[in-house]
Design a protein around this motif. Structure first.
Motif, PDB file in Angstrom:
ATOM      1  N   ARG A  18       0.833  -1.196   0.000  1.00  0.00           N
ATOM      2  CA  ARG A  18       0.000   0.000   0.000  1.00  0.00           C
ATOM      3  C   ARG A  18       0.865   1.243   0.000  1.00  0.00           C
ATOM      4  O   ARG A  18       2.054   1.179   0.293  1.00  0.00           O
ATOM      5  CB  ARG A  18      -0.893   0.023   1.241  1.00  0.00           C
ATOM      6  N   GLY A  19       0.233   2.364  -0.241  1.00  0.00           N
ATOM      7  CA  GLY A  19       0.978   3.615  -0.219  1.00  0.00           C
ATOM      8  C   GLY A  19       0.360   4.592  -1.185  1.00  0.00           C
ATOM      9  O   GLY A  19      -0.351   4.186  -2.097  1.00  0.00           O
ATOM     10  N   PRO A  20       0.638   5.884  -0.970  1.00  0.00           N
ATOM     11  CA  PRO A  20       0.052   6.898  -1.849  1.00  0.00           C
ATOM     12  C   PRO A  20       0.615   6.805  -3.266  1.00  0.00           C
ATOM     13  O   PRO A  20       1.590   6.086  -3.504  1.00  0.00           O
ATOM     14  CB  PRO A  20       0.454   8.221  -1.190  1.00  0.00           C
ATOM     15  N   ASN A  21       0.010   7.523  -4.190  1.00  0.00           N
ATOM     16  CA  ASN A  21       0.505   7.561  -5.575  1.00  0.00           C
ATOM     17  C   ASN A  21       1.952   8.017  -5.578  1.00  0.00           C
ATOM     18  O   ASN A  21       2.321   8.943  -4.872  1.00  0.00           O
ATOM     19  CB  ASN A  21      -0.328   8.544  -6.412  1.00  0.00           C
ATOM     20  N   GLY A  22       2.756   7.369  -6.356  1.00  0.00           N
ATOM     21  CA  GLY A  22       4.152   7.782  -6.472  1.00  0.00           C
ATOM     22  C   GLY A  22       5.044   7.270  -5.366  1.00  0.00           C
ATOM     23  O   GLY A  22       6.202   7.656  -5.276  1.00  0.00           O
ATOM     24  N   SER A  23       4.534   6.393  -4.509  1.00  0.00           N
ATOM     25  CA  SER A  23       5.372   5.923  -3.404  1.00  0.00           C
ATOM     26  C   SER A  23       6.236   4.740  -3.828  1.00  0.00           C
ATOM     27  O   SER A  23       7.085   4.296  -3.071  1.00  0.00           O
ATOM     28  CB  SER A  23       4.497   5.536  -2.213  1.00  0.00           C
ATOM     29  N   GLY A  24       6.020   4.221  -5.013  1.00  0.00           N
ATOM     30  CA  GLY A  24       6.921   3.172  -5.510  1.00  0.00           C
ATOM     31  C   GLY A  24       6.345   1.773  -5.490  1.00  0.00           C
ATOM     32  O   GLY A  24       7.095   0.812  -5.553  1.00  0.00           O
ATOM     33  N   LYS A  25       5.040   1.668  -5.425  1.00  0.00           N
ATOM     34  CA  LYS A  25       4.428   0.334  -5.419  1.00  0.00           C
ATOM     35  C   LYS A  25       4.736  -0.419  -6.715  1.00  0.00           C
ATOM     36  O   LYS A  25       5.200  -1.554  -6.682  1.00  0.00           O
ATOM     37  CB  LYS A  25       2.902   0.445  -5.255  1.00  0.00           C
ATOM     38  N   SER A  26       4.467   0.263  -7.804  1.00  0.00           N
ATOM     39  CA  SER A  26       4.694  -0.399  -9.099  1.00  0.00           C
ATOM     40  C   SER A  26       6.173  -0.703  -9.306  1.00  0.00           C
ATOM     41  O   SER A  26       6.537  -1.760  -9.823  1.00  0.00           O
ATOM     42  CB  SER A  26       4.201   0.482 -10.240  1.00  0.00           C
ATOM     43  N   THR A  27       7.014   0.256  -8.898  1.00  0.00           N
ATOM     44  CA  THR A  27       8.451   0.043  -9.048  1.00  0.00           C
ATOM     45  C   THR A  27       8.903  -1.189  -8.273  1.00  0.00           C
ATOM     46  O   THR A  27       9.716  -1.980  -8.757  1.00  0.00           O
ATOM     47  CB  THR A  27       9.211   1.287  -8.550  1.00  0.00           C
ATOM     48  N   LEU A  28       8.345  -1.347  -7.053  1.00  0.00           N
ATOM     49  CA  LEU A  28       8.707  -2.507  -6.240  1.00  0.00           C
ATOM     50  C   LEU A  28       8.337  -3.806  -6.965  1.00  0.00           C
ATOM     51  O   LEU A  28       9.124  -4.756  -7.010  1.00  0.00           O
ATOM     52  CB  LEU A  28       7.992  -2.418  -4.890  1.00  0.00           C
ATOM     53  N   LEU A  29       7.162  -3.815  -7.554  1.00  0.00           N
ATOM     54  CA  LEU A  29       6.739  -5.026  -8.271  1.00  0.00           C
ATOM     55  C   LEU A  29       7.596  -5.261  -9.515  1.00  0.00           C
ATOM     56  O   LEU A  29       7.954  -6.393  -9.826  1.00  0.00           O
ATOM     57  CB  LEU A  29       5.266  -4.922  -8.675  1.00  0.00           C
ATOM     58  N   ARG A  30       7.936  -4.174 -10.218  1.00  0.00           N
ATOM     59  CA  ARG A  30       8.788  -4.337 -11.414  1.00  0.00           C
ATOM     60  C   ARG A  30      10.172  -4.814 -11.012  1.00  0.00           C
ATOM     61  O   ARG A  30      10.797  -5.595 -11.733  1.00  0.00           O
ATOM     62  CB  ARG A  30       8.875  -3.023 -12.185  1.00  0.00           C
ATOM     63  N   LEU A  31      10.658  -4.322  -9.855  1.00  0.00           N
ATOM     64  CA  LEU A  31      11.938  -4.805  -9.331  1.00  0.00           C
ATOM     65  C   LEU A  31      11.890  -6.309  -9.124  1.00  0.00           C
ATOM     66  O   LEU A  31      12.784  -7.049  -9.559  1.00  0.00           O
ATOM     67  CB  LEU A  31      12.233  -4.143  -7.977  1.00  0.00           C
ATOM     68  N   ALA A  32      10.822  -6.760  -8.461  1.00  0.00           N
ATOM     69  CA  ALA A  32      10.726  -8.176  -8.138  1.00  0.00           C
ATOM     70  C   ALA A  32      10.570  -9.012  -9.400  1.00  0.00           C
ATOM     71  O   ALA A  32      11.023 -10.155  -9.456  1.00  0.00           O
ATOM     72  CB  ALA A  32       9.547  -8.416  -7.197  1.00  0.00           C
ATOM     73  N   ALA A  33       9.929  -8.436 -10.432  1.00  0.00           N
ATOM     74  CA  ALA A  33       9.736  -9.182 -11.671  1.00  0.00           C
ATOM     75  C   ALA A  33      11.011  -9.228 -12.503  1.00  0.00           C
ATOM     76  O   ALA A  33      11.111 -10.007 -13.433  1.00  0.00           O
ATOM     77  CB  ALA A  33       8.603  -8.558 -12.491  1.00  0.00           C
ATOM     78  N   GLY A  34      11.971  -8.358 -12.147  1.00  0.00           N
ATOM     79  CA  GLY A  34      13.209  -8.331 -12.915  1.00  0.00           C
ATOM     80  C   GLY A  34      13.130  -7.422 -14.125  1.00  0.00           C
ATOM     81  O   GLY A  34      13.907  -7.553 -15.057  1.00  0.00           O
ATOM     82  N   LEU A  35      12.195  -6.487 -14.108  1.00  0.00           N
ATOM     83  CA  LEU A  35      12.054  -5.565 -15.234  1.00  0.00           C
ATOM     84  C   LEU A  35      12.757  -4.236 -14.981  1.00  0.00           C
ATOM     85  O   LEU A  35      12.718  -3.359 -15.833  1.00  0.00           O
ATOM     86  CB  LEU A  35      10.568  -5.284 -15.507  1.00  0.00           C
ATOM     87  N   TYR A  36      13.356  -4.098 -13.825  1.00  0.00           N
ATOM     88  CA  TYR A  36      13.896  -2.789 -13.453  1.00  0.00           C
ATOM     89  C   TYR A  36      15.196  -3.022 -12.698  1.00  0.00           C
ATOM     90  O   TYR A  36      15.179  -3.303 -11.498  1.00  0.00           O
ATOM     91  CB  TYR A  36      12.862  -2.078 -12.566  1.00  0.00           C
ATOM     92  N   PRO A  37      16.333  -2.971 -13.382  1.00  0.00           N
ATOM     93  CA  PRO A  37      17.579  -3.392 -12.747  1.00  0.00           C
ATOM     94  C   PRO A  37      18.278  -2.310 -11.931  1.00  0.00           C
ATOM     95  O   PRO A  37      19.306  -2.588 -11.323  1.00  0.00           O
ATOM     96  CB  PRO A  37      18.439  -3.793 -13.950  1.00  0.00           C
ATOM     97  N   ASP A  38      17.725  -1.102 -11.882  1.00  0.00           N
ATOM     98  CA  ASP A  38      18.454   0.018 -11.295  1.00  0.00           C
ATOM     99  C   ASP A  38      18.131   0.149  -9.805  1.00  0.00           C
ATOM    100  O   ASP A  38      17.304   0.955  -9.414  1.00  0.00           O
ATOM    101  CB  ASP A  38      18.057   1.292 -12.061  1.00  0.00           C
ATOM    102  N   TYR A  39      18.762  -0.676  -8.984  1.00  0.00           N
ATOM    103  CA  TYR A  39      18.466  -0.618  -7.545  1.00  0.00           C
ATOM    104  C   TYR A  39      19.721  -0.972  -6.752  1.00  0.00           C
ATOM    105  O   TYR A  39      20.694  -1.509  -7.279  1.00  0.00           O
ATOM    106  CB  TYR A  39      17.353  -1.602  -7.190  1.00  0.00           C
ATOM    107  N   GLU A  40      19.676  -0.643  -5.448  1.00  0.00           N
ATOM    108  CA  GLU A  40      20.753  -1.066  -4.547  1.00  0.00           C
ATOM    109  C   GLU A  40      20.167  -2.059  -3.574  1.00  0.00           C
ATOM    110  O   GLU A  40      19.110  -1.832  -2.996  1.00  0.00           O
ATOM    111  CB  GLU A  40      21.310   0.142  -3.784  1.00  0.00           C
ATOM    112  N   GLY A  41      20.869  -3.135  -3.344  1.00  0.00           N
ATOM    113  CA  GLY A  41      20.359  -4.138  -2.428  1.00  0.00           C
ATOM    114  C   GLY A  41      20.278  -5.473  -3.129  1.00  0.00           C
ATOM    115  O   GLY A  41      20.826  -5.643  -4.214  1.00  0.00           O
ATOM    116  N   GLY A  42      19.626  -6.405  -2.513  1.00  0.00           N
ATOM    117  CA  GLY A  42      19.557  -7.741  -3.101  1.00  0.00           C
ATOM    118  C   GLY A  42      18.133  -8.215  -3.239  1.00  0.00           C
ATOM    119  O   GLY A  42      17.294  -7.943  -2.396  1.00  0.00           O
ATOM    120  N   ILE A  43      17.883  -8.901  -4.322  1.00  0.00           N
ATOM    121  CA  ILE A  43      16.571  -9.506  -4.526  1.00  0.00           C
ATOM    122  C   ILE A  43      16.799 -10.970  -4.863  1.00  0.00           C
ATOM    123  O   ILE A  43      17.559 -11.293  -5.768  1.00  0.00           O
ATOM    124  CB  ILE A  43      15.815  -8.836  -5.685  1.00  0.00           C
ATOM    125  N   GLU A  44      16.172 -11.818  -4.077  1.00  0.00           N
ATOM    126  CA  GLU A  44      16.190 -13.227  -4.437  1.00  0.00           C
ATOM    127  C   GLU A  44      14.756 -13.620  -4.685  1.00  0.00           C
ATOM    128  O   GLU A  44      14.016 -13.930  -3.755  1.00  0.00           O
ATOM    129  CB  GLU A  44      16.732 -14.069  -3.276  1.00  0.00           C
TER     130      GLU A  44
END
Lengths: 183, 221
Positions: A18-44
Protein backbone atom coordinates in the motif's frame (compact mmCIF):
# COMPACT_ATOMS: atom_id res chain seq x y z
CA UNK A 1 12.30 5.97 -3.86
CA UNK A 2 12.22 3.70 -0.82
CA UNK A 3 14.91 2.39 1.49
CA UNK A 4 15.26 -0.12 4.35
CA UNK A 5 12.75 -2.43 2.81
CA UNK A 6 12.98 -6.04 3.96
CA UNK A 7 10.44 -8.46 2.65
CA UNK A 8 10.29 -12.20 3.08
CA UNK A 9 7.43 -13.81 1.20
CA UNK A 10 7.04 -17.52 1.95
CA UNK A 11 4.86 -19.89 -0.05
CA UNK A 12 1.18 -19.72 0.81
CA UNK A 13 1.24 -16.03 1.72
CA UNK A 14 -0.06 -12.94 0.05
CA UNK A 15 1.30 -9.52 0.82
CA UNK A 16 -0.42 -6.30 -0.17
CA UNK A 17 1.70 -3.24 -0.93
CA UNK A 18 0.00 0.00 0.00
CA UNK A 19 0.98 3.61 -0.22
CA UNK A 20 0.05 6.90 -1.85
CA UNK A 21 0.51 7.56 -5.58
CA UNK A 22 4.15 7.78 -6.47
CA UNK A 23 5.37 5.92 -3.40
CA UNK A 24 6.92 3.17 -5.51
CA UNK A 25 4.43 0.33 -5.42
CA UNK A 26 4.69 -0.40 -9.10
CA UNK A 27 8.45 0.04 -9.05
CA UNK A 28 8.71 -2.51 -6.24
CA UNK A 29 6.74 -5.03 -8.27
CA UNK A 30 8.79 -4.34 -11.41
CA UNK A 31 11.94 -4.81 -9.33
CA UNK A 32 10.73 -8.18 -8.14
CA UNK A 33 9.74 -9.18 -11.67
CA UNK A 34 13.21 -8.33 -12.92
CA UNK A 35 12.05 -5.56 -15.23
CA UNK A 36 13.90 -2.79 -13.45
CA UNK A 37 17.58 -3.39 -12.75
CA UNK A 38 18.45 0.02 -11.30
CA UNK A 39 18.47 -0.62 -7.55
CA UNK A 40 20.75 -1.07 -4.55
CA UNK A 41 20.36 -4.14 -2.43
CA UNK A 42 19.56 -7.74 -3.10
CA UNK A 43 16.57 -9.51 -4.53
CA UNK A 44 16.19 -13.23 -4.44
CA UNK A 45 12.95 -13.87 -6.21
CA UNK A 46 11.72 -16.85 -8.13
CA UNK A 47 10.66 -16.34 -11.72
CA UNK A 48 7.37 -14.54 -11.31
CA UNK A 49 4.13 -14.03 -13.12
CA UNK A 50 3.71 -10.30 -13.58
CA UNK A 51 0.50 -8.44 -14.31
CA UNK A 52 1.38 -4.81 -14.87
CA UNK A 53 -0.71 -1.69 -15.13
CA UNK A 54 -1.03 -2.46 -18.82
CA UNK A 55 -2.89 -5.75 -19.21
CA UNK A 56 -0.33 -7.32 -21.57
CA UNK A 57 -3.04 -8.29 -24.02
CA UNK A 58 -2.67 -7.46 -27.68
CA UNK A 59 -5.62 -5.51 -29.02
CA UNK A 60 -5.37 -7.07 -32.46
CA UNK A 61 -5.80 -10.60 -31.15
CA UNK A 62 -8.78 -12.23 -29.51
CA UNK A 63 -8.54 -13.38 -25.88
CA UNK A 64 -8.12 -16.94 -27.10
CA UNK A 65 -5.21 -16.07 -29.40
CA UNK A 66 -3.58 -13.95 -26.73
CA UNK A 67 -3.79 -16.74 -24.19
CA UNK A 68 -2.67 -19.40 -26.65
CA UNK A 69 0.46 -17.40 -27.34
CA UNK A 70 1.06 -16.92 -23.65
CA UNK A 71 0.56 -20.58 -22.88
CA UNK A 72 2.74 -21.86 -25.72
CA UNK A 73 5.52 -19.36 -25.19
CA UNK A 74 5.33 -19.88 -21.43
CA UNK A 75 5.41 -23.66 -21.69
CA UNK A 76 8.46 -23.66 -23.90
CA UNK A 77 10.04 -21.17 -21.50
CA UNK A 78 9.20 -23.03 -18.28
CA UNK A 79 12.46 -24.21 -16.79
CA UNK A 80 13.17 -27.78 -15.78
CA UNK A 81 11.03 -29.02 -12.92
CA UNK A 82 8.43 -26.26 -13.11
CA UNK A 83 4.94 -27.68 -12.87
CA UNK A 84 3.20 -27.41 -16.20
CA UNK A 85 0.27 -25.06 -16.57
CA UNK A 86 -2.65 -26.60 -14.80
CA UNK A 87 -5.44 -25.26 -16.94
CA UNK A 88 -6.23 -25.15 -20.61
CA UNK A 89 -6.94 -21.88 -22.39
CA UNK A 90 -10.67 -22.64 -22.45
CA UNK A 91 -10.77 -23.30 -18.72
CA UNK A 92 -8.90 -20.08 -17.99
CA UNK A 93 -11.30 -18.07 -20.16
CA UNK A 94 -14.29 -19.69 -18.50
CA UNK A 95 -12.85 -18.91 -15.07
CA UNK A 96 -12.70 -15.18 -15.82
CA UNK A 97 -16.03 -15.16 -17.67
CA UNK A 98 -14.77 -14.48 -21.18
CA UNK A 99 -16.20 -17.50 -23.03
CA UNK A 100 -18.77 -15.35 -24.83
CA UNK A 101 -16.19 -13.02 -26.36
CA UNK A 102 -13.27 -15.39 -26.81
CA UNK A 103 -13.04 -14.76 -30.56
CA UNK A 104 -13.43 -10.96 -30.62
CA UNK A 105 -10.25 -8.86 -31.03
CA UNK A 106 -9.41 -7.42 -27.61
CA UNK A 107 -9.32 -3.84 -28.91
CA UNK A 108 -13.10 -4.09 -29.23
CA UNK A 109 -13.59 -5.40 -25.70
CA UNK A 110 -14.14 -3.18 -22.68
CA UNK A 111 -11.35 -2.20 -20.28
CA UNK A 112 -12.66 -4.61 -17.69
CA UNK A 113 -12.78 -7.48 -20.16
CA UNK A 114 -9.20 -6.76 -21.20
CA UNK A 115 -8.13 -6.83 -17.54
CA UNK A 116 -9.94 -10.14 -17.18
CA UNK A 117 -8.02 -11.53 -20.15
CA UNK A 118 -4.82 -10.33 -18.47
CA UNK A 119 -5.85 -12.11 -15.27
CA UNK A 120 -6.57 -15.29 -17.18
CA UNK A 121 -2.87 -15.36 -17.99
CA UNK A 122 -2.16 -15.83 -14.30
CA UNK A 123 -4.24 -18.99 -14.33
CA UNK A 124 -2.18 -20.36 -17.23
CA UNK A 125 1.17 -19.55 -15.74
CA UNK A 126 3.04 -22.39 -14.05
CA UNK A 127 4.97 -19.89 -11.92
CA UNK A 128 4.40 -19.84 -8.18
CA UNK A 129 4.99 -16.18 -7.46
CA UNK A 130 2.35 -13.75 -8.67
CA UNK A 131 3.11 -10.05 -8.86
CA UNK A 132 -0.12 -8.16 -9.46
CA UNK A 133 -0.10 -4.43 -10.00
CA UNK A 134 -3.56 -3.00 -9.24
CA UNK A 135 -5.36 -6.23 -10.16
CA UNK A 136 -8.76 -4.70 -9.39
CA UNK A 137 -8.55 -1.79 -11.83
CA UNK A 138 -11.56 -1.50 -14.14
CA UNK A 139 -13.22 -4.64 -12.74
CA UNK A 140 -16.82 -4.84 -11.56
CA UNK A 141 -17.85 -6.21 -8.15
CA UNK A 142 -18.03 -9.77 -9.46
CA UNK A 143 -14.59 -9.39 -11.06
CA UNK A 144 -13.10 -8.02 -7.85
CA UNK A 145 -14.35 -10.93 -5.79
CA UNK A 146 -13.01 -13.24 -8.53
CA UNK A 147 -9.52 -11.78 -8.11
CA UNK A 148 -9.72 -12.31 -4.34
CA UNK A 149 -10.70 -15.92 -4.88
CA UNK A 150 -7.95 -16.56 -7.45
CA UNK A 151 -5.33 -15.24 -5.05
CA UNK A 152 -6.72 -17.31 -2.19
CA UNK A 153 -6.72 -20.46 -4.32
CA UNK A 154 -3.24 -19.74 -5.57
CA UNK A 155 -1.86 -19.27 -2.06
CA UNK A 156 -3.72 -22.32 -0.77
CA UNK A 157 -2.06 -24.30 -3.56
CA UNK A 158 1.41 -23.38 -2.35
CA UNK A 159 1.87 -20.19 -4.33
CA UNK A 160 2.65 -16.70 -3.13
CA UNK A 161 1.43 -13.32 -4.27
CA UNK A 162 2.42 -9.70 -3.93
CA UNK A 163 -0.19 -7.16 -4.94
CA UNK A 164 -0.16 -3.40 -5.16
CA UNK A 165 -3.66 -2.15 -4.55
CA UNK A 166 -5.59 0.80 -3.22
CA UNK A 167 -8.72 -1.23 -2.76
CA UNK A 168 -9.17 -4.01 -0.20
CA UNK A 169 -8.43 -7.43 -1.65
CA UNK A 170 -10.84 -9.40 0.54
CA UNK A 171 -9.61 -11.98 3.00
CA UNK A 172 -6.02 -11.78 1.84
CA UNK A 173 -5.41 -8.40 3.44
CA UNK A 174 -3.71 -9.87 6.50
CA UNK A 175 -0.16 -8.93 5.53
CA UNK A 176 0.41 -5.45 4.19
CA UNK A 177 3.43 -3.22 3.75
CA UNK A 178 3.06 0.53 3.67
CA UNK A 179 5.39 2.54 1.50
CA UNK A 180 6.04 6.09 2.73
CA UNK A 181 5.23 9.42 1.10
CA UNK A 182 5.76 10.38 -2.53
CA UNK A 183 9.04 11.14 -4.23
CA UNK B 1 9.21 -20.57 -28.72
CA UNK B 2 9.94 -19.60 -32.33
CA UNK B 3 6.74 -21.20 -33.59
CA UNK B 4 4.53 -19.64 -30.90
CA UNK B 5 5.98 -16.18 -31.45
CA UNK B 6 5.93 -16.47 -35.23
CA UNK B 7 2.28 -17.52 -35.18
CA UNK B 8 1.34 -14.63 -32.95
CA UNK B 9 3.17 -12.03 -35.03
CA UNK B 10 1.70 -13.44 -38.21
CA UNK B 11 -1.81 -13.14 -36.79
CA UNK B 12 -1.12 -9.54 -35.73
CA UNK B 13 0.15 -8.63 -39.19
CA UNK B 14 -2.80 -10.33 -40.84
CA UNK B 15 -5.17 -8.25 -38.71
CA UNK B 16 -3.42 -4.96 -39.46
CA UNK B 17 -3.10 -5.25 -43.21
CA UNK B 18 -2.29 -1.58 -43.73
CA UNK B 19 1.08 -2.35 -42.19
CA UNK B 20 1.88 -4.66 -45.08
CA UNK B 21 0.46 -2.38 -47.71
CA UNK B 22 1.93 0.94 -46.56
CA UNK B 23 5.61 0.19 -47.28
CA UNK B 24 4.75 -1.52 -50.56
CA UNK B 25 2.52 1.34 -51.65
CA UNK B 26 5.29 3.75 -50.69
CA UNK B 27 7.79 1.84 -52.79
CA UNK B 28 5.44 1.69 -55.75
CA UNK B 29 4.60 5.40 -55.57
CA UNK B 30 8.25 6.34 -55.13
CA UNK B 31 9.24 4.37 -58.23
CA UNK B 32 6.34 5.90 -60.12
CA UNK B 33 7.37 9.43 -59.14
CA UNK B 34 10.96 8.89 -60.24
CA UNK B 35 9.78 7.38 -63.52
CA UNK B 36 7.58 10.44 -64.10
CA UNK B 37 10.30 12.89 -63.08
CA UNK B 38 12.73 11.54 -65.66
CA UNK B 39 10.10 11.95 -68.33
CA UNK B 40 10.95 9.94 -71.42
CA UNK B 41 14.68 9.81 -70.80
CA UNK B 42 14.98 6.05 -70.41
CA UNK B 43 18.75 6.03 -70.61
CA UNK B 44 19.26 8.40 -67.70
CA UNK B 45 16.56 6.62 -65.72
CA UNK B 46 18.07 3.19 -66.14
CA UNK B 47 21.48 4.56 -65.17
CA UNK B 48 20.09 5.76 -61.84
CA UNK B 49 17.63 2.90 -61.36
CA UNK B 50 19.76 0.76 -58.97
CA UNK B 51 20.28 3.70 -56.63
CA UNK B 52 16.61 4.70 -56.77
CA UNK B 53 15.42 1.19 -56.00
CA UNK B 54 17.76 0.69 -53.07
CA UNK B 55 17.07 4.06 -51.46
CA UNK B 56 13.33 3.46 -51.70
CA UNK B 57 13.77 -0.03 -50.27
CA UNK B 58 15.71 1.41 -47.33
CA UNK B 59 13.01 3.98 -46.65
CA UNK B 60 10.15 1.51 -47.07
CA UNK B 61 11.83 -0.79 -44.57
CA UNK B 62 12.34 2.08 -42.16
CA UNK B 63 8.63 2.92 -42.41
CA UNK B 64 7.55 -0.47 -41.18
CA UNK B 65 10.10 -0.60 -38.37
CA UNK B 66 8.49 2.00 -36.17
CA UNK B 67 5.50 -0.17 -35.37
CA UNK B 68 7.57 -3.33 -34.92
CA UNK B 69 7.64 -2.95 -31.14
CA UNK B 70 5.43 0.08 -30.52
CA UNK B 71 2.07 -1.66 -30.35
CA UNK B 72 3.42 -4.33 -28.02
CA UNK B 73 5.02 -1.63 -25.90
CA UNK B 74 1.78 0.27 -25.54
CA UNK B 75 -0.43 -2.64 -24.54
CA UNK B 76 2.13 -4.21 -22.21
CA UNK B 77 2.78 -7.35 -24.26
CA UNK B 78 6.41 -6.31 -24.59
CA UNK B 79 6.87 -6.72 -20.83
CA UNK B 80 5.41 -10.21 -21.05
CA UNK B 81 7.62 -10.86 -24.08
CA UNK B 82 10.71 -10.04 -22.02
CA UNK B 83 9.56 -12.17 -19.09
CA UNK B 84 8.50 -15.11 -21.26
CA UNK B 85 11.02 -15.21 -24.04
CA UNK B 86 13.51 -17.96 -23.28
CA UNK B 87 15.87 -17.73 -25.01
CA UNK B 88 15.11 -14.11 -25.92
CA UNK B 89 17.00 -14.06 -29.21
CA UNK B 90 14.83 -16.85 -30.63
CA UNK B 91 11.66 -14.87 -29.94
CA UNK B 92 13.28 -11.74 -31.39
CA UNK B 93 14.21 -13.67 -34.51
CA UNK B 94 10.61 -14.81 -34.91
CA UNK B 95 9.40 -11.22 -34.65
CA UNK B 96 11.92 -9.91 -37.15
CA UNK B 97 11.26 -12.83 -39.49
CA UNK B 98 7.62 -11.83 -39.79
CA UNK B 99 8.59 -8.20 -40.32
CA UNK B 100 10.97 -9.27 -43.08
CA UNK B 101 8.32 -11.43 -44.75
CA UNK B 102 5.99 -8.47 -45.15
CA UNK B 103 8.70 -5.97 -46.17
CA UNK B 104 11.91 -7.43 -47.58
CA UNK B 105 10.37 -10.52 -49.07
CA UNK B 106 7.33 -8.71 -50.45
CA UNK B 107 9.60 -6.03 -51.90
CA UNK B 108 11.72 -8.70 -53.59
CA UNK B 109 8.59 -10.16 -55.10
CA UNK B 110 7.61 -6.74 -56.46
CA UNK B 111 11.10 -5.90 -57.74
CA UNK B 112 10.44 -6.94 -61.37
CA UNK B 113 7.64 -4.38 -61.52
CA UNK B 114 9.91 -1.65 -60.13
CA UNK B 115 12.67 -2.65 -62.56
CA UNK B 116 10.25 -2.45 -65.46
CA UNK B 117 9.02 0.99 -64.42
CA UNK B 118 12.59 2.24 -64.11
CA UNK B 119 13.49 0.71 -67.50
CA UNK B 120 16.23 -1.53 -66.15
CA UNK B 121 17.43 -4.19 -68.59
CA UNK B 122 15.35 -7.37 -68.10
CA UNK B 123 18.50 -9.52 -67.78
CA UNK B 124 19.37 -7.67 -64.58
CA UNK B 125 16.06 -8.42 -62.86
CA UNK B 126 16.95 -11.86 -61.43
CA UNK B 127 20.14 -10.43 -59.96
CA UNK B 128 18.29 -7.42 -58.53
CA UNK B 129 15.96 -9.86 -56.82
CA UNK B 130 18.87 -11.92 -55.52
CA UNK B 131 20.55 -8.79 -54.14
CA UNK B 132 17.32 -7.70 -52.44
CA UNK B 133 16.77 -11.19 -51.04
CA UNK B 134 20.27 -11.18 -49.55
CA UNK B 135 20.36 -7.56 -48.44
CA UNK B 136 16.93 -6.90 -46.95
CA UNK B 137 17.25 -9.36 -44.01
CA UNK B 138 20.20 -7.27 -42.83
CA UNK B 139 18.02 -4.15 -43.06
CA UNK B 140 15.27 -5.73 -40.94
CA UNK B 141 17.68 -7.11 -38.37
CA UNK B 142 19.72 -3.92 -37.96
CA UNK B 143 16.58 -1.82 -37.99
CA UNK B 144 15.05 -3.90 -35.23
CA UNK B 145 17.87 -2.79 -32.92
CA UNK B 146 16.99 0.83 -33.54
CA UNK B 147 13.28 0.13 -33.21
CA UNK B 148 13.82 -1.59 -29.88
CA UNK B 149 15.93 1.30 -28.58
CA UNK B 150 13.48 4.01 -29.59
CA UNK B 151 10.23 2.28 -28.67
CA UNK B 152 9.99 4.09 -25.34
CA UNK B 153 10.62 7.48 -26.90
CA UNK B 154 7.57 9.51 -27.83
CA UNK B 155 7.67 10.35 -31.52
CA UNK B 156 10.77 8.20 -31.91
CA UNK B 157 10.44 8.09 -35.69
CA UNK B 158 13.05 10.73 -36.49
CA UNK B 159 15.44 9.34 -33.91
CA UNK B 160 14.93 5.89 -35.39
CA UNK B 161 15.85 7.17 -38.85
CA UNK B 162 18.97 8.88 -37.48
CA UNK B 163 20.03 5.72 -35.67
CA UNK B 164 19.29 3.20 -38.37
CA UNK B 165 20.06 4.84 -41.71
CA UNK B 166 23.84 5.03 -41.05
CA UNK B 167 23.76 1.31 -40.26
CA UNK B 168 22.07 0.71 -43.61
CA UNK B 169 24.91 2.39 -45.52
CA UNK B 170 27.01 -0.73 -46.21
CA UNK B 171 23.97 -2.57 -47.53
CA UNK B 172 23.11 0.43 -49.71
CA UNK B 173 26.63 0.75 -51.08
CA UNK B 174 27.12 -2.90 -51.95
CA UNK B 175 23.52 -3.40 -53.04
CA UNK B 176 23.66 -0.52 -55.49
CA UNK B 177 27.07 -1.43 -56.84
CA UNK B 178 26.10 -5.07 -57.35
CA UNK B 179 22.84 -4.17 -59.04
CA UNK B 180 24.49 -1.55 -61.23
CA UNK B 181 27.24 -3.95 -62.25
CA UNK B 182 24.77 -6.62 -63.35
CA UNK B 183 22.56 -4.05 -65.05
CA UNK B 184 25.65 -2.91 -66.99
CA UNK B 185 26.33 -6.46 -68.11
CA UNK B 186 29.27 -7.27 -65.83
CA UNK B 187 29.03 -10.45 -63.75
CA UNK B 188 30.27 -9.21 -60.38
CA UNK B 189 29.92 -11.62 -57.51
CA UNK B 190 32.07 -9.88 -54.90
CA UNK B 191 29.41 -7.37 -53.84
CA UNK B 192 26.82 -10.11 -53.59
CA UNK B 193 29.08 -12.06 -51.25
CA UNK B 194 29.45 -8.91 -49.19
CA UNK B 195 25.68 -8.52 -48.96
CA UNK B 196 25.34 -12.13 -47.82
CA UNK B 197 28.13 -11.51 -45.32
CA UNK B 198 26.37 -8.48 -43.85
CA UNK B 199 23.17 -10.44 -43.48
CA UNK B 200 24.95 -13.29 -41.72
CA UNK B 201 26.66 -10.84 -39.39
CA UNK B 202 23.38 -9.10 -38.60
CA UNK B 203 21.69 -12.47 -38.09
CA UNK B 204 24.22 -13.56 -35.49
CA UNK B 205 24.65 -10.29 -33.61
CA UNK B 206 21.50 -8.23 -33.79
CA UNK B 207 18.99 -10.57 -32.05
CA UNK B 208 21.08 -10.28 -28.89
CA UNK B 209 21.28 -6.51 -29.27
CA UNK B 210 17.52 -6.30 -29.82
CA UNK B 211 16.79 -8.36 -26.70
CA UNK B 212 19.05 -6.10 -24.64
CA UNK B 213 17.60 -2.94 -26.19
CA UNK B 214 14.03 -4.00 -25.42
CA UNK B 215 14.99 -4.47 -21.78
CA UNK B 216 16.57 -1.03 -21.66
CA UNK B 217 13.48 0.56 -23.20
CA UNK B 218 11.23 -1.09 -20.62
CA UNK B 219 13.21 0.33 -17.71
CA UNK B 220 12.13 3.81 -18.65
CA UNK B 221 8.45 3.31 -18.01
Amino acid sequence: MFRNLNLDLPAGRCVVVRGPNGSGKSTLLRLAAGLYPDYEGGIEAADAFYLGQKPGISGLLSPRENLQWYRRAGLSAGGAGSPRAKRSVDEAMAAVGLEACSEIPCARLSQGQQRRAGLARALLSPLRLWLLDEPLTALDAQGRSLVGRFIEDHCAGGGAAMCASHQPLGAMDSAAIELGGGR
Amino acid sequence: MFAAQFRREWLCVARARDEILNPLAFLFLGVLLFAMAFGGDDEALSAYAPGIVWVLVLLANLMSLEILFRRDFEDGTLEQFVLLARPPFVAVLAKVAVQWCVTGFAITALAPLAALMLSMPPEAVPMLMLCLLLGTPALSLLGAVGAALTVGVRKGGVLLALLVLPLYLPVLIFGVSATAAWAGGAAEWAQIYWLAGFTMLALTLSPFAVAAAVKISLEEC
